[in-house]
Design a protein around this motif. Structure first.
Motif, mmCIF file in Angstrom:
data_model
loop_
_atom_site.group_PDB
_atom_site.id
_atom_site.type_symbol
_atom_site.label_atom_id
_atom_site.label_comp_id
_atom_site.label_asym_id
_atom_site.label_seq_id
_atom_site.Cartn_x
_atom_site.Cartn_y
_atom_site.Cartn_z
ATOM 1 N N VAL A 98 0.846 -1.208 0.000
ATOM 2 C CA VAL A 98 0.000 0.000 0.000
ATOM 3 C C VAL A 98 0.873 1.247 0.000
ATOM 4 O O VAL A 98 0.628 2.207 -0.722
ATOM 5 N N ASP B 188 2.680 1.727 -3.322
ATOM 6 C CA ASP B 188 1.750 2.290 -4.303
ATOM 7 C C ASP B 188 1.478 3.762 -4.030
ATOM 8 O O ASP B 188 1.139 4.508 -4.934
ATOM 9 N N HIS C 217 3.574 7.730 -6.851
ATOM 10 C CA HIS C 217 3.054 8.901 -7.554
ATOM 11 C C HIS C 217 3.964 10.098 -7.446
ATOM 12 O O HIS C 217 3.738 11.116 -8.090
ATOM 13 N N MET D 280 4.346 21.729 -9.022
ATOM 14 C CA MET D 280 3.165 20.886 -8.980
ATOM 15 C C MET D 280 3.026 20.292 -7.583
ATOM 16 O O MET D 280 4.004 19.868 -6.984
ATOM 17 N N VAL D 281 1.805 20.276 -7.111
ATOM 18 C CA VAL D 281 1.562 19.670 -5.804
ATOM 19 C C VAL D 281 0.759 18.412 -6.017
ATOM 20 O O VAL D 281 -0.278 18.429 -6.658
ATOM 21 N N THR D 282 1.254 17.336 -5.479
ATOM 22 C CA THR D 282 0.570 16.051 -5.642
ATOM 23 C C THR D 282 0.139 15.557 -4.281
ATOM 24 O O THR D 282 0.931 15.586 -3.335
ATOM 25 N N GLU D 283 -1.074 15.122 -4.193
ATOM 26 C CA GLU D 283 -1.551 14.593 -2.925
ATOM 27 C C GLU D 283 -2.282 13.291 -3.147
ATOM 28 O O GLU D 283 -3.117 13.174 -4.035
ATOM 29 N N LEU D 284 -1.959 12.327 -2.353
ATOM 30 C CA LEU D 284 -2.626 11.037 -2.456
ATOM 31 C C LEU D 284 -3.400 10.810 -1.174
ATOM 32 O O LEU D 284 -2.851 10.965 -0.090
ATOM 33 N N CYS D 285 -4.657 10.465 -1.306
ATOM 34 C CA CYS D 285 -5.458 10.183 -0.114
ATOM 35 C C CYS D 285 -5.822 8.712 -0.059
ATOM 36 O O CYS D 285 -6.325 8.155 -1.029
ATOM 37 N N SER E 128 -7.863 5.812 2.348
ATOM 38 C CA SER E 128 -8.794 5.716 3.471
ATOM 39 C C SER E 128 -8.207 4.759 4.488
ATOM 40 O O SER E 128 -7.339 3.950 4.170
ATOM 41 N N ASP F 269 -9.335 2.213 5.645
ATOM 42 C CA ASP F 269 -9.593 0.791 5.339
ATOM 43 C C ASP F 269 -8.381 0.104 4.759
ATOM 44 O O ASP F 269 -8.264 -1.107 4.825
ATOM 45 N N GLU F 270 -7.519 0.888 4.143
ATOM 46 C CA GLU F 270 -6.372 0.250 3.494
ATOM 47 C C GLU F 270 -5.308 -0.138 4.505
ATOM 48 O O GLU F 270 -4.359 -0.844 4.189
#
Lengths: 301, 394
Positions: B153, B156, B160, B194-199, B201, B203-204
């Motif tokens: 997880v 992954d 990004h 550039m701003v990158t955000e990964l969300c 939850s 549950d993961e």
């Protein structure tokens, strides 16, 4: 709420920053547009993205900063997006021009390879941004969401004239290019020997790539390439028909610029050709199924 | 010391060395009765990692007898040299059947012998340097927040972000949202990056314990090193963290192997937790080290950065002045500390913007955790934080 921020207009730029763009597409994952955007990322540090109702354009104008090269790339939005909603600055000019760094877009789309959904929206966070939100599959019930905020500059309408489509130059020879992969490996080796390369071709389908230094000169010959039939606007045959088929038109160009164009090609185009205006400019045209890319490299003195 | 690694564990060892090499230039080797520990620390002392291989990990494990002073032998070798033995993981997997590591304090070499197929034996003689104990002081129990997730997880998640990204900010909220975001430092212009955000939850995650909303920023490169090890080991990764400025602790464990990675996190100049984070800064015995406060700009205009105060103390005997800031349990900062602090101060005064490392993270506190008498009972990587809140002291 899928997007953290809604589009906001600032009072200072109320007139300029009206454009609305909301694009929904899962088809963005097709190889071609991502490949083309990767190519453009290699060709230019910043470029202009023009959005109209039907098409997207990536434009690079021939400013001195770019070394005189210019680029025009066209994609039909209908092939890639399921939903496309756009509101330009004014009704009669339903277009948006944005300045952005294509590498950011290319990186953002890279994450969209396995996406369930991609949404692109113009937002105003710390500055105007093209926000690419990607919904990715995950192991749990809720999806993963990646958002990329790509800072963009909104180009005001008074500058739009700078970004008109370049016309096809009055060329001396037009010829299909050899297989790009082969051409690239040849040029790559030549790059180590010289900064300039001479590209010459004739109407007999022959092309030579030459470098010449004090110590060494290398020429690679390509034959049987074929010359594309151009028909001029008034329907008459192209004036190049009067030209001696053996006679070479040549232009000496910066080898790095040529290599940038060739190196970026990941997918072999359906058609690739170049138009040479002797000693002036070389105009490359690469056509994929839904994308066309034109690239102009000026000849060196 | 002699230990013999066989079968699939050779590759695990190789991967561990690769992960260690992402942190520091020197590999600290210490055989203990709990197992063989391999540690590394980075030059700015903002990252520390320890791999402790239990005796059962090895087919044969001989700790070796302690020297006459009762101290276990420890040494450090050049990471580059050690890594070159395990450089090619595919060939390790295919060709190497056994790996014998032996260390003889009286000889001058650490010997790593790879017994390969077809009767080939490769012997590497590495020179080592005796060294002091390298031990970061941290306690994951004191961290307010904890996340546990399969390494997959997290891999992954970070995929990004570009490989060149230096720092990433991990954010959590009690509502169960976990986010990773690239960190923009003061030098980058926000309107051009550039701003990158990964969300993700919750549950993961296998376990999420979040007391309050918080975010911490740490170095991604060092984290990736651990992630690649974690992915291959299939073990879940635990992340313990607290407020900005306090170290983030990443752990993996299994009966045969315990891995800790401690990363300093950027302190937030605007938050009140600034004060608490001075806890982790070591002070020289004379207390002359300037107190780190938000107004203190001895580092130039980078108020986020504080020179890493770190001491690798050795077990010097009594007779040295005890630091007023250390509690009784750790009374004897060694001579190393004195010299360390004087270089530190001169470094601080002459700090030139642009000298690496550019970003200086809140320090990790490395303390001497042993007095003479406690030397034999080395408690292992999890230590209590020994330095009390030094705010208010001179």
């Amino acid at each position: 709420m899928f997007f953290p921020t809604e589009l906001q207009t600032t009072t200072l730029q109320a007139k300029l920053f009206c454009p609305v763009l909301e694009v929904l597409g899962s088809h963005l994952l097709k190889l071609y547009p991502i490949g083309v955007i990767n190519t453009i990322a290699k060709l230019a540090k910043t470029c202009t993205l023009r959005l109209t109702v039907d098409k997207l354009y990536f434009i690079l104008t021939d400013k001195v900063a770019n070394g005189g090269v210019s680029m025009w790339c066209e994609l039909s939005q209908g092939n890639f997006f399921d939903e496309f909603q756009m509101e330009g600055v004014a009704a009669e000019h339903n277009e948006i021009y944005l300045e952005l760094t294509p590498e950011n877009l290319s990186r953002a789309l890279k994450t969209a390879q396995n996406a369930k959904m991609v949404k692109i929206k113009l937002t105003n966070k710390h500055c105007p941004c093209l926000t690419v939100a990607v919904e990715l599959p995950s192991l749990s019930s809720s999806s993963r969401i990646v958002t990329h905020d790509i800072p963009v500059g909104v180009i005001p309408r008074r500058l739009w004239n700078d970004f008109r489509e370049p016309s096809v130059p009055d060329f001396d020879v037009s010829i299909y290019l050899p297989v790009l992969k082969t051409m690239k490996s040849v040029v790559e080796r030549m790059k180590n020997l010289s900064n300039c390369i001479v590209l010459e071709a004739n109407l007999n389908g022959e092309m030579n790539l030459k470098i010449e230094t004090d110590l060494v000169s290398v020429t690679t010959h390509f034959k049987g390439l074929g010359n594309p039939p151009w028909v001029s606007e008034d329907g008459s045959q192209n004036s190049t028909q009067d030209r001696d088929p053996e006679s070479m038109a040549e232009a000496r160009i910066d080898i790095r610029k040529l290599l940038q164009l060739l190196a970026g090609q990941q997918v072999n185009p359906t058609k690739a050709l170049c138009n040479i205006v002797s000693k002036r400019i070389v105009h490359f045209i690469l056509l994929h199924e839904e994308v066309s890319l034109q690239y102009f490299i000026p000849a060196l003195a | 010391m002699r230990c013999l690694v066989t079968g699939g564990n050779v590759k695990v060892l190789g991967k561990a060395v690769h992960s260690l090499s992402r942190i520091g230039d020197e590999l600290y080797v210490e055989p203990t009765e709990d197992g063989l520990s391999l540690r590394a620390v980075n030059s700015s002392r903002s990252a520390y990692t320890c791999f402790l291989f239990a005796p059962l990990f090895f087919q044969l494990y001989e700790e070796g007898s302690p020297d006459p002073d009762g101290e276990t032998f420890r040494c450090k070798v050049l990471m580059k040299s050690f890594l070159s033995v395990f450089r090619s993981l595919p060939s390790l997997e295919k060709m190497v059947e056994k790996c014998l590591i032996s260390l003889n304090p009286r000889a001058s070499r650490l010997v790593v012998q790879l017994h390969c197929k077809y009767g080939v034996t490769k012997t590497h003689n590495l020179s080592f340097q005796e060294c002091e104990l390298l031990q970061a002081v941290f306690d994951k129990e004191l961290c307010a927040n904890m996340l546990r997730a399969p390494a997959r997880v997290l891999v992954d998640a970070v995929i990004h972000f570009p490989v060149t990204l230096a720092e990433v900010t991990l954010g959590v909220s009690p509502a169960g949202k976990v986010s990773f975001r690239n960190y923009l430092d003061e030098e980058t212009e926000p309107s051009r990056t550039m701003v990158t955000e990964l969300c993700l939850s919750e549950d993961e995650f296998q376990d999420v314990q979040v007391q309050q909303q918080s975010h911490v920023t740490f170095c991604l490169k060092e984290f990736r090193g651990l992630l690649s090890f974690a992915e291959s080991s299939n073990l879940p990764l635990n992340i313990h963290f607290d407020s900005p400025g306090r170290p983030a602790i990443f752990t993996l464990s299994d009966p045969l192997l315990e891995v800790h990675l401690v990363l300093a996190t950027l302190s937030d100049p605007n938050s009140s937790s600034q004060v608490r984070s001075t806890t982790l800064q070591a002070r020289p015995a004379n207390g002359a080290f300037p107190t780190a406060t938000p107004d203190d700009d001895f580092m130039g205009d980078d108020i986020d950065s504080y020179m890493i105060a770190m001491e690798t103390t050795c077990e010097e005997g009594p007779g040295l002045p005890s630091s007023p800031t250390f509690p009784q349990r750790c009374p004897h900062p060694g001579a190393a500390l004195e010299s360390e602090s004087s270089t530190m101060e001169s470094d601080l005064e002459g700090a030139v913007p642009g000298t690496p490392p550019q970003k200086k993270f809140r320090s990790l506190f490395f303390g001497s955790v042993l007095t003479q008498s406690q030397a034999g009972t080395h408690p292992g990587p999890s230590q209590d934080v020994l330095a009390e809140d030094s705010e208010g002291e001179s």
